[in-house]
Design a protein around this motif. Structure first.
Motif, mmCIF file in Angstrom:
data_model
loop_
_atom_site.group_PDB
_atom_site.id
_atom_site.type_symbol
_atom_site.label_atom_id
_atom_site.label_comp_id
_atom_site.label_asym_id
_atom_site.label_seq_id
_atom_site.Cartn_x
_atom_site.Cartn_y
_atom_site.Cartn_z
ATOM 1 N N TRP A 33 0.827 -1.207 0.000
ATOM 2 C CA TRP A 33 0.000 0.000 0.000
ATOM 3 C C TRP A 33 0.864 1.261 0.000
ATOM 4 N N ILE A 34 1.936 1.277 0.788
ATOM 5 C CA ILE A 34 2.799 2.458 0.838
ATOM 6 C C ILE A 34 3.451 2.708 -0.514
ATOM 7 N N ALA A 88 -3.552 5.276 -8.913
ATOM 8 C CA ALA A 88 -4.609 5.765 -8.025
ATOM 9 C C ALA A 88 -5.553 4.630 -7.628
ATOM 10 N N GLY A 89 -5.923 3.793 -8.608
ATOM 11 C CA GLY A 89 -6.784 2.660 -8.276
ATOM 12 C C GLY A 89 -6.089 1.657 -7.376
ATOM 13 N N GLY A 90 -4.794 1.405 -7.642
ATOM 14 C CA GLY A 90 -4.042 0.476 -6.801
ATOM 15 C C GLY A 90 -3.942 0.955 -5.372
ATOM 16 N N GLN A 91 -3.816 2.269 -5.176
ATOM 17 C CA GLN A 91 -3.741 2.810 -3.820
ATOM 18 C C GLN A 91 -5.029 2.545 -3.045
ATOM 19 N N SER A 92 -6.170 2.713 -3.711
ATOM 20 C CA SER A 92 -7.450 2.457 -3.041
ATOM 21 C C SER A 92 -7.634 0.979 -2.725
ATOM 22 N N ILE A 151 -13.639 -4.701 -4.988
ATOM 23 C CA ILE A 151 -12.339 -4.775 -5.657
ATOM 24 C C ILE A 151 -12.513 -5.254 -7.093
ATOM 25 N N ALA A 152 -13.350 -6.276 -7.282
ATOM 26 C CA ALA A 152 -13.597 -6.771 -8.641
ATOM 27 C C ALA A 152 -14.248 -5.687 -9.501
ATOM 28 N N PHE A 153 -15.185 -4.935 -8.907
ATOM 29 C CA PHE A 153 -15.847 -3.855 -9.643
ATOM 30 C C PHE A 153 -14.858 -2.756 -10.009
ATOM 31 N N TYR A 154 -13.939 -2.441 -9.099
ATOM 32 C CA TYR A 154 -12.952 -1.392 -9.369
ATOM 33 C C TYR A 154 -12.022 -1.837 -10.510
ATOM 34 N N ILE A 155 -11.598 -3.094 -10.497
ATOM 35 C CA ILE A 155 -10.741 -3.599 -11.572
ATOM 36 C C ILE A 155 -11.477 -3.557 -12.909
#
Length: 729
Positions: free
Chosen positions: A227-228, A274-278, A306-310
């Motif tokens: 995450w960092i 940005a998506g990976g950070q969330s 998470i699936a929806f964001y991907i």
């Protein structure tokens, strides 16, 4: 004739208000839709000349309708330098507003300077830089930024060709701003300090997170480190009011081409980071709070998000579509906020359950949720409260939504670093306590084990003494039984005077056994009886059965000394069966014996022989071996012998010097010989020993048979009791 630009300026100026930039104007001045004229590009209007010729087609923003990502728009506005000195201005766009831009500056005298900058692909967010300051250019580039120079008290006309971003379609034409270039440069230097501090803090925390993971090897530290890394990337690639730092060093990525939907490679990377950070923040939070084990339903909800964001990322990066941004972003953003609230509730429940380090998570989420919510308001096109902050110091930094997000991420990361340390220390303390408890448990178990072993040892020693006593008792009993059994064998006074020579072998397998041989009393003159029997089993059971058989033979002979051997064997069959109650249907045993009886008449030189599975060998004085076969009957068993198998009498004539040999099956059935293919001793070997011993005495023949037996047996154990009787008449 007035210049074309001046003419256009006069004909259109009545419909819009001029953007006046006095000396005390703010660093960034948003362009209001009321100050803009809009033209929807049609075929043949892609050049500035074509647009200027069609200036009469420009309309107010309110007349154009909603912005669509499938259309290209030309915007025009009037800009005035209201001070008595030359000034430089810059044109910027809000984050995620555009995917493409071309800007043209027309001075009030109508001249179009050789200043055109064409941006076919989106340059670094907000600054539209198309060149690298580290590369040589011909002609030389004065600035990497799009600078609009205006002379003192000059009014100019600006044309901007824009392609809206399908991901973040603006609600209205309010995505452009004018920046005072000189003031901006000073603020940019200050912004570098702030953003450098944020990036440096995240870089240090990333090192800490991965060090913690490699040291403790736990899943939570791994998720924190991942995450960092994404958080550091988001701070470096997100565009703020003074530029997109990292992308300015990688402008050359645009040469790789663009995504299928027209996005530049750099913007695609920015979007993925940005998506990976969330996503990784949710993964870290789930691991830290043990959401999978404690809150399985919420865990599944976050999996769906998470699936929806991907899917959301894939849709926006791989396809060019006309889906309204509100349909794409509102569900995602609302769901994200609900996830954050759900994580906060999980942290509160875990705190109530005794997870004290959950308070770190609750405290850390406050700035993260606050600053991220302000960022999401900007993405959603809603005026953020921080827009009211003054243009000084950190306040100016916080007015940018991306800066607020970066600051919130750093605050969250700092506090969660303390949480990770506390969690690691807590795990270490638990491990220490567990090891100490295990050590105490082992010590207690050792004490209990020692006491148990000591008590068990005493018990075993006592049992061993008891077993030794029992063993001595059994051995002494068996030895005594052996003496009793040997005492039942014929005594010398029954043997003397009846044979020219005699030899015998009586070897029970287990000290006592079921074999016996018997001679009738010597008190009666005339013919005498010789019997050999092999009872079922060996050891104690065989010995007990042999006692019954011996007494039965003695009883038969006492009752009728002249009874024939065959009749005596049938009488023995009856007495054994009834003596063991095997004539009843409820009998619990089925035992018996094999036997042979000879009636020897020395005066007539005649022997009457009858055998039930025990035969006899006769060695004549000439060295010939004659085998006298028995019948196939066994005596005393529950099932009486078949009539055709009943013992019969055989008359054997002999001459002085003839030798007879009688053996039980313990001799003939003994396994021995070749170790690879062992076999039984058999009858032929007996005959050969007898033939080879024709000139020997009975006792010597018995010794020869025993020697042959031992040689044949070798290392094999005896299989049964063994009896051999050899006599010469």
């Amino acid at each position: 004739m007035l210049p074309i630009g001046l003419l256009l300026w006069y004909t259109a100026a009545w419909s819009v208000s001029t953007i006046v930039f006095p000396d005390n104007a703010p660093v960034i001045t948003p362009i209001k839709p009321a100050s803009l004229q809009v033209l929807v590009e049609k075929e043949g209007m892609s050049t500035i000349d074509a647009v200027m010729n069609a200036s009469g087609s420009f309309a107010a923003t309110s007349e154009v309708g909603p912005i669509q990502s499938t259309k290209t728009y030309w915007l025009s506005f009037e800009l005035k330098n209201d001070v008595a000195r030359d000034r430089d201005f810059r044109l910027t766009s809000k984050t995620f507003g555009l995917i493409g831009l071309q800007v043209y500056l027309i001075h009030e005298n109508g001249d179009r300077l050789a200043y055109e900058k064409n941006f076919a692909t989106l340059p670094p967010v907000n600054e539209f830089s198309r060149v690298s300051p580290f590369m040589a250019h011909d002609p030389p580039i004065e600035s990497q930024y799009l600078v609009l120079p205006l002379r003192r008290n000059e009014t100019a006309w600006v044309y901007a060709r824009v392609l809206p971003d399908q991901r973040f379609l603006p609600r209205q034409f309010n995505f452009l701003s004018i920046v005072d270039h000189a003031k901006y440069l000073e603020l940019r230097r200050f912004g570098l300090y702030v953003e450098g501090a944020l990036a440096g803090a995240l870089f240090a925390l990333a090192i800490f997170g991965w060090y913690s993971h490699f040291r403790h090897r736990d899943h939570t530290s791994l998720m924190y480190g991942v995450w960092i890394l994404f958080a550091l990337g988001s701070v470096l690639v997100l565009g703020v009011h003074d530029g997109q730092r990292l992308a300015e060093f990688f402008i050359g990525f645009d040469s790789l081409g663009s995504m299928p939907n027209g996005l530049s490679v750099r913007n695609a990377v920015q979007y993925c980071v940005a998506g990976g950070q969330s996503i990784t923040y949710i993964l870290f939070a789930r691991s830290f709070l043990d959401v999978r084990e404690r809150f399985p339903i919420f865990y599944k909800i976050t999996n769906v998000w998470i699936a929806f964001y991907i899917l959301h990322l894939t849709t926006n990066l791989a396809f060019r579509h006309t889906i309204p941004p509100t349909w794409l972003w509102n569900p995602l953003l609302i769901w994200l906020v609900l996830n954050l609230l759900g994580i906060y509730v999980c942290a509160f429940i875990r705190l109530r359950e005794g997870m004290t380090i959950a308070r770190f998570f609750m405290v850390a989420m406050v700035p993260y949720v606050l600053f991220r919510s302000l960022f999401l308001l900007g993405v959603a096109g809603i005026q953020s409260p921080v827009a009211l902050l003054p243009d000084i110091g950190l306040f100016f930094q916080f007015k940018d939504a991306n800066s607020m997000q970066g600051f919130g991420v750093v605050c969250e990361a700092l506090i969660m670093a303390l949480a990770v340390v506390a969690r690691s220390r807590g795990l270490q303390d638990e491990l220490t306590l567990s090891i100490q408890a295990q050590r105490e448990l082992v010590e207690n178990q050792n004490k209990v084990l020692e006491e148990t072993v000591e008590a068990r040892t005493r018990q075993l020693e006592e049992q061993h003494r008891e077993l030794n006593d029992a063993h001595r008792l059994i051995v002494s009993s068996v030895d005594y039984a052996s003496r009793l059994q040997r005492s039942q064998l014929p005594k010398p006074h029954r043997i003397e005077g009846r044979f020219a020579s005699v030899g015998m072998i009586w070897l029970p397998r287990d000290t006592i056994g079921g074999d016996l041989w018997w001679l009738s009393s010597a008190q009666r003159s005339g013919p005498f009886m010789l019997a050999v029997a092999d009872c079922t089993g060996h050891g104690v059971p065989g010995a007990m059965l042999s006692l019954l058989v011996s007494n039965s033979i003695e009883r038969i002979h006492s009752g009728d000394p002249d009874k024939s051997p065959a009749e005596a064997l049938m009488m023995l069959d009856h007495l054994v069966r009834t003596g063991l109650n095997q004539d009843a249907d409820s009998s619990e045993s089925d035992d018996g014996c094999d036997a042979m009886i000879m009636r020897i008449d020395r005066n007539q030189q005649e022997i009457i022989f009858s055998g039930a599975k025990i035969g006899a060998f006769q060695l004549t004085a000439e060295g010939t071996v004659i085998r006298h076969l028995p019948t196939r009957a066994s005596l005393g068993y529950c099932q009486p012998p078949d009539p055709e198998d009943e013992p019969n009498n055989q008359t054997i004539s002999y001459h002085p010097g003839d030798t007879f040999v009688i053996v039980t099956d313990g001799f003939t059935d003994q396994i021995g010989g070749d170790l690879n293919s062992p076999s039984s001793f058999g009858y032929r070997r007996i005959e050969k020993v007898m033939t080879d011993s024709k000139n020997l005495t009975a006792n010597q023949i018995a010794d020869a048979l025993k020697e042959a037996y031992e040689s044949w047996r070798g290392e094999q154990k005896p299989r049964d009791d063994l009896t051999v009787i050899v006599f010469t008449l």
